[in-house]
Design a protein around this motif. Structure first.
Motif, short mmCIF file in Angstrom:
data_model
loop_
_atom_site.label_atom_id
_atom_site.label_comp_id
_atom_site.label_asym_id
_atom_site.label_seq_id
_atom_site.Cartn_x
_atom_site.Cartn_y
_atom_site.Cartn_z
N ARG A 78 17.46 19.97 0.96
CA ARG A 78 17.74 18.58 0.57
C ARG A 78 16.64 18.03 -0.34
O ARG A 78 16.92 17.29 -1.27
CB ARG A 78 17.87 17.72 1.82
CG ARG A 78 18.43 16.35 1.53
CD ARG A 78 18.76 15.63 2.79
NE ARG A 78 19.54 14.46 2.48
CZ ARG A 78 19.78 13.51 3.32
NH1 ARG A 78 19.35 13.58 4.55
NH2 ARG A 78 20.49 12.46 2.95
N THR A 101 28.40 18.50 2.89
CA THR A 101 27.96 19.87 3.22
C THR A 101 29.00 20.47 4.17
O THR A 101 29.77 19.74 4.81
CB THR A 101 26.57 19.87 3.89
OG1 THR A 101 26.56 18.97 5.00
CG2 THR A 101 25.48 19.48 2.89
N ILE A 127 23.88 16.31 0.40
CA ILE A 127 22.87 16.89 -0.49
C ILE A 127 23.38 16.67 -1.91
O ILE A 127 24.52 17.01 -2.22
CB ILE A 127 22.65 18.39 -0.21
CG1 ILE A 127 22.03 18.57 1.18
CG2 ILE A 127 21.75 19.02 -1.28
CD1 ILE A 127 21.75 19.99 1.58
N TYR A 139 26.11 23.87 0.39
CA TYR A 139 25.73 22.63 -0.26
C TYR A 139 25.89 22.78 -1.77
O TYR A 139 25.88 23.90 -2.30
CB TYR A 139 24.27 22.28 0.06
CG TYR A 139 23.28 23.29 -0.49
CD1 TYR A 139 22.65 23.07 -1.72
CD2 TYR A 139 23.01 24.46 0.20
CE1 TYR A 139 21.76 24.00 -2.22
CE2 TYR A 139 22.11 25.39 -0.31
CZ TYR A 139 21.50 25.16 -1.52
OH TYR A 139 20.63 26.08 -2.04
N ARG A 140 26.05 21.67 -2.45
CA ARG A 140 26.18 21.67 -3.90
C ARG A 140 24.79 21.55 -4.52
O ARG A 140 24.03 20.64 -4.22
CB ARG A 140 27.05 20.49 -4.36
CG ARG A 140 27.24 20.41 -5.85
CD ARG A 140 28.13 21.52 -6.34
NE ARG A 140 28.19 21.47 -7.79
CZ ARG A 140 28.47 22.51 -8.54
NH1 ARG A 140 28.75 23.67 -7.98
NH2 ARG A 140 28.51 22.40 -9.84
N TRP A 160 27.37 26.30 -5.76
CA TRP A 160 27.35 26.01 -4.33
C TRP A 160 26.42 27.03 -3.72
O TRP A 160 26.47 28.23 -4.06
CB TRP A 160 28.75 26.12 -3.72
CG TRP A 160 29.54 24.89 -3.97
CD1 TRP A 160 30.32 24.62 -5.06
CD2 TRP A 160 29.61 23.73 -3.13
NE1 TRP A 160 30.86 23.37 -4.95
CE2 TRP A 160 30.45 22.81 -3.78
CE3 TRP A 160 29.04 23.40 -1.91
CZ2 TRP A 160 30.73 21.56 -3.23
CZ3 TRP A 160 29.33 22.17 -1.36
CH2 TRP A 160 30.17 21.26 -2.01
#
Length: 131
Positions: free
Chosen positions: A46, A15, A10, A26-27, A34
């Motif tokens: 996403r 992830t 992502i 996820y970033r 995060w």
């Protein structure tokens, strides 16, 4: 468990998945944080159409050195209050390297531990040691 396979990236970043596969980290480039989200929302996260259920402090990097990993409160979406709520004492509990599983039925095995900190979780959202 870290997943850096192309289909699980992502924003160009790996992830991290709970052992049960129910949640992932996820970033988020949009918030410079995060985020934690439910696995069933992976596609929406996403695509940028879902914000997950919790976020780190702005600028937080998951692989900072232990000295820089000082716990700062994460924020969590409170559906009852319909707003983001800061959870004091929350944050990264531990980090480490996990060897790849040989089969889908084998559990991942942590091979290296980088830090050991405690996290505070709510009873209705992320469970301890779940992400």
């Amino acid at each position: 468990v870290e997943n850096s396979d192309v289909e699980f990236l992502i924003n160009g970043r790996e992830t991290y998945w709970s052992s049960s596969g129910d949640y992932f980290l996820y970033r988020s480039e949009a918030t410079n944080t995060w985020g934690a989200a439910k696995a069933k929302r992976f596609k929406q996260v996403r695509e940028g159409s879902s914000n997950g259920v919790a976020h780190s402090p702005e600028g937080f990097e998951i692989w900072q050195t232990a000295a820089m990993l000082a716990k700062k409160a994460w924020r969590e979406w409170d559906a009852e209050e319909n707003r983001w709520v800061t959870r004091q004492g929350s944050g990264v509990e531990s980090r480490g390297k996990v060897r790849k599983k040989d089969s889908p039925f084998e559990k991942g095995t942590q091979t290296e531990r980088s830090t050991a900190e405690k996290a505070v979780q709510t009873e209705t959202h992320l469970q301890p040691n779940s992400v």
